[in-house]
Design a protein around this motif. Structure first.
Motif, PDB file in Angstrom:
ATOM      1  N   LEU A 128       0.813  -1.217   0.000  1.00 27.96           N
ATOM      2  CA  LEU A 128       0.000   0.000   0.000  1.00 27.96           C
ATOM      3  C   LEU A 128       0.848   1.270   0.000  1.00 27.96           C
ATOM      4  N   ILE A 129       2.096   1.168   0.413  1.00 28.74           N
ATOM      5  CA  ILE A 129       2.967   2.350   0.503  1.00 28.74           C
ATOM      6  C   ILE A 129       3.580   2.614  -0.857  1.00 28.74           C
ATOM      7  N   ASP A 130       3.353   3.825  -1.363  1.00 24.03           N
ATOM      8  CA  ASP A 130       3.884   4.206  -2.669  1.00 24.03           C
ATOM      9  C   ASP A 130       5.262   4.857  -2.563  1.00 24.03           C
ATOM     10  N   GLU A 131       5.470   5.627  -1.498  1.00 27.01           N
ATOM     11  CA  GLU A 131       6.742   6.315  -1.300  1.00 27.01           C
ATOM     12  C   GLU A 131       7.168   6.178   0.158  1.00 27.01           C
ATOM     13  N   PHE A 132       8.468   6.121   0.358  1.00 23.67           N
ATOM     14  CA  PHE A 132       9.056   6.010   1.684  1.00 23.67           C
ATOM     15  C   PHE A 132       9.986   7.190   1.891  1.00 23.67           C
ATOM     16  N   ILE A 133       9.733   8.000   2.910  1.00 25.79           N
ATOM     17  CA  ILE A 133      10.657   9.058   3.299  1.00 25.79           C
ATOM     18  C   ILE A 133      11.153   8.674   4.689  1.00 25.79           C
ATOM     19  N   ILE A 134      12.418   8.276   4.740  1.00 23.89           N
ATOM     20  CA  ILE A 134      12.987   7.749   5.976  1.00 23.89           C
ATOM     21  C   ILE A 134      14.147   8.636   6.403  1.00 23.89           C
ATOM     22  N   SER A 135      14.021   9.175   7.599  1.00 19.49           N
ATOM     23  CA  SER A 135      15.089   9.987   8.174  1.00 19.49           C
ATOM     24  C   SER A 135      15.918   9.102   9.091  1.00 19.49           C
ATOM     25  N   ILE A 136      17.211   9.047   8.823  1.00 19.82           N
ATOM     26  CA  ILE A 136      18.111   8.233   9.625  1.00 19.82           C
ATOM     27  C   ILE A 136      18.816   9.144  10.630  1.00 19.82           C
ATOM     28  N   ILE A 137      18.583   8.856  11.897  1.00 22.11           N
ATOM     29  CA  ILE A 137      19.149   9.639  12.988  1.00 22.11           C
ATOM     30  C   ILE A 137      20.545   9.085  13.295  1.00 22.11           C
ATOM     31  N   PRO A 138      21.555   9.947  13.397  1.00 19.28           N
ATOM     32  CA  PRO A 138      22.933   9.472  13.539  1.00 19.28           C
ATOM     33  C   PRO A 138      23.267   8.982  14.952  1.00 19.28           C
ATOM     34  N   LEU A 139      22.649   7.876  15.332  1.00 16.04           N
ATOM     35  CA  LEU A 139      23.015   7.210  16.580  1.00 16.04           C
ATOM     36  C   LEU A 139      22.610   5.753  16.494  1.00 16.04           C
ATOM     37  N   VAL A 140      23.240   4.960  17.326  1.00 18.03           N
ATOM     38  CA  VAL A 140      22.963   3.528  17.384  1.00 18.03           C
ATOM     39  C   VAL A 140      22.286   3.256  18.719  1.00 18.03           C
ATOM     40  N   LEU A 141      21.057   2.759  18.668  1.00 17.81           N
ATOM     41  CA  LEU A 141      20.335   2.433  19.893  1.00 17.81           C
ATOM     42  C   LEU A 141      20.763   1.082  20.460  1.00 17.81           C
ATOM     43  N   GLY A 142      21.170   0.171  19.588  1.00 17.68           N
ATOM     44  CA  GLY A 142      21.610  -1.134  20.052  1.00 17.68           C
ATOM     45  C   GLY A 142      20.494  -2.146  20.222  1.00 17.68           C
ATOM     46  N   GLU A 143      19.324  -1.667  20.623  1.00 19.28           N
ATOM     47  CA  GLU A 143      18.153  -2.530  20.739  1.00 19.28           C
ATOM     48  C   GLU A 143      16.922  -1.643  20.796  1.00 19.28           C
ATOM     49  N   GLY A 144      15.771  -2.259  20.633  1.00 19.64           N
ATOM     50  CA  GLY A 144      14.532  -1.506  20.649  1.00 19.64           C
ATOM     51  C   GLY A 144      13.524  -2.121  19.709  1.00 19.64           C
ATOM     52  N   LYS A 145      12.630  -1.294  19.210  1.00 14.83           N
ATOM     53  CA  LYS A 145      11.584  -1.739  18.295  1.00 14.83           C
ATOM     54  C   LYS A 145      12.010  -1.418  16.871  1.00 14.83           C
ATOM     55  N   ARG A 146      12.134  -2.440  16.076  1.00 17.10           N
ATOM     56  CA  ARG A 146      12.584  -2.287  14.688  1.00 17.10           C
ATOM     57  C   ARG A 146      11.534  -1.564  13.857  1.00 17.10           C
ATOM     58  N   LEU A 147      12.004  -0.714  12.954  1.00 20.67           N
ATOM     59  CA  LEU A 147      11.098  -0.052  12.031  1.00 20.67           C
ATOM     60  C   LEU A 147      10.474  -1.083  11.097  1.00 20.67           C
ATOM     61  N   PHE A 148      11.295  -1.911  10.488  1.00 25.10           N
ATOM     62  CA  PHE A 148      10.786  -2.900   9.543  1.00 25.10           C
ATOM     63  C   PHE A 148      10.848  -4.279  10.176  1.00 25.10           C
ATOM     64  N   LYS A 149       9.664  -4.866  10.351  1.00 29.94           N
ATOM     65  CA  LYS A 149       9.577  -6.224  10.856  1.00 29.94           C
ATOM     66  C   LYS A 149       9.714  -7.172   9.673  1.00 29.94           C
ATOM     67  N   GLY A 150      10.166  -8.372   9.935  1.00 32.11           N
ATOM     68  CA  GLY A 150      10.303  -9.357   8.873  1.00 32.11           C
ATOM     69  C   GLY A 150       8.953  -9.827   8.364  1.00 32.11           C
ATOM     70  N   GLY A 151       9.003 -10.620   7.308  1.00 26.28           N
ATOM     71  CA  GLY A 151       7.790 -11.239   6.802  1.00 26.28           C
ATOM     72  C   GLY A 151       7.053 -10.448   5.739  1.00 26.28           C
ATOM     73  N   VAL A 152       7.666  -9.394   5.222  1.00 31.96           N
ATOM     74  CA  VAL A 152       6.999  -8.648   4.158  1.00 31.96           C
ATOM     75  C   VAL A 152       7.545  -9.120   2.813  1.00 31.96           C
ATOM     76  N   PRO A 153       6.730  -9.022   1.771  1.00 28.42           N
ATOM     77  CA  PRO A 153       7.200  -9.463   0.459  1.00 28.42           C
ATOM     78  C   PRO A 153       8.262  -8.510  -0.094  1.00 28.42           C
ATOM     79  N   TYR A 154       9.065  -9.051  -0.986  1.00 31.93           N
ATOM     80  CA  TYR A 154      10.084  -8.278  -1.682  1.00 31.93           C
ATOM     81  C   TYR A 154       9.438  -7.057  -2.331  1.00 31.93           C
ATOM     82  N   GLN A 155      10.095  -5.914  -2.196  1.00 33.01           N
ATOM     83  CA  GLN A 155       9.615  -4.689  -2.833  1.00 33.01           C
ATOM     84  C   GLN A 155      10.814  -3.929  -3.374  1.00 33.01           C
ATOM     85  N   ASP A 156      10.770  -3.640  -4.646  1.00 31.50           N
ATOM     86  CA  ASP A 156      11.849  -2.914  -5.292  1.00 31.50           C
ATOM     87  C   ASP A 156      11.573  -1.421  -5.156  1.00 31.50           C
ATOM     88  N   LEU A 157      12.563  -0.687  -4.684  1.00 34.43           N
ATOM     89  CA  LEU A 157      12.425   0.752  -4.476  1.00 34.43           C
ATOM     90  C   LEU A 157      13.468   1.480  -5.305  1.00 34.43           C
TER      91      LEU A 157
END
Length: 180
Positions: A128-157
């Motif tokens: 359903l998502i046509d465009e992705f605007i992703i801001s990458i914050i310059p730090l490493v959390l090491g753990e937490g809640k992942r933005l992208f969970k597994g199990g999604v079909p291949y999508q070419d961007l």
């Protein structure tokens, strides 16, 4: 059929997390700069519908006291509960694919989605998502809640824009090019 697009606008740490395990977002403050909104206002000028997951909605309420987007546009909070609508806020607990397809048929501006991970996963599963605007914050959390969970079909961007800012934030703008 209109040309409305669903745009994901989200931030993540360099190692791919959108929040800590306890939903803390204070780490986003590391890139806050006076007068810099990282293109948010410009994007919001192109949209008239806002979709957010219930947990993200509640986090926004905790931080801001209200959903600011509801002052300017129709907002959908995706939830499993049946809740009564509030001013410009519709609590939606039906099929997300049906909602997005119906919204895309209507005349209007684009639709923006602002997380969380469960909602993004469902939307990616249904392409359903046509465009992705992703801001990458310059730090490493090491753990937490992942933005992208597994199990999604291949999508070419395809990358259509990238910007870097003095804060170290890098913003990537992709369009989905694979067919359904």
């Amino acid at each position: 059929m209109s040309d409305r697009k669903l745009i994901l606008y989200v931030s993540m740490s360099l190692d791919g997390y959108l929040a800590t395990d306890d939903d803390d977002l204070t780490w986003l403050e590391t890139v806050e700069r006076a007068g810099e909104d990282y293109g948010y206002a410009e994007l919001m000028d192109t949209v008239d519908t806002y979709i957010v997951g219930r947990k993200t909605y509640e986090k926004i309420l905790d931080i801001a006291g209200a959903l600011p987007q509801a002052e300017k546009m129709e907002c959908y909070v995706i939830t499993r509960q049946e809740l009564l609508p509030e001013k410009n806020v519709i609590f939606y607990n039906d099929d997300i694919e049906h909602l997005v397809e119906e919204l895309k048929k209507e005349e209007g501006k684009n639709i923006v989605c602002d997380g969380g991970a469960d909602l993004i996963k469902v939307m990616m599963e249904k392409r359903l998502i046509d465009e992705f605007i992703i801001s990458i914050i310059p730090l490493v959390l090491g753990e937490g809640k992942r933005l992208f969970k597994g199990g999604v079909p291949y999508q070419d961007l395809a990358l259509i824009d990238s910007k870097s800012f003095d804060s170290g934030l890098v913003q990537l703008h992709y369009v989905r090019v694979d067919s359904k």
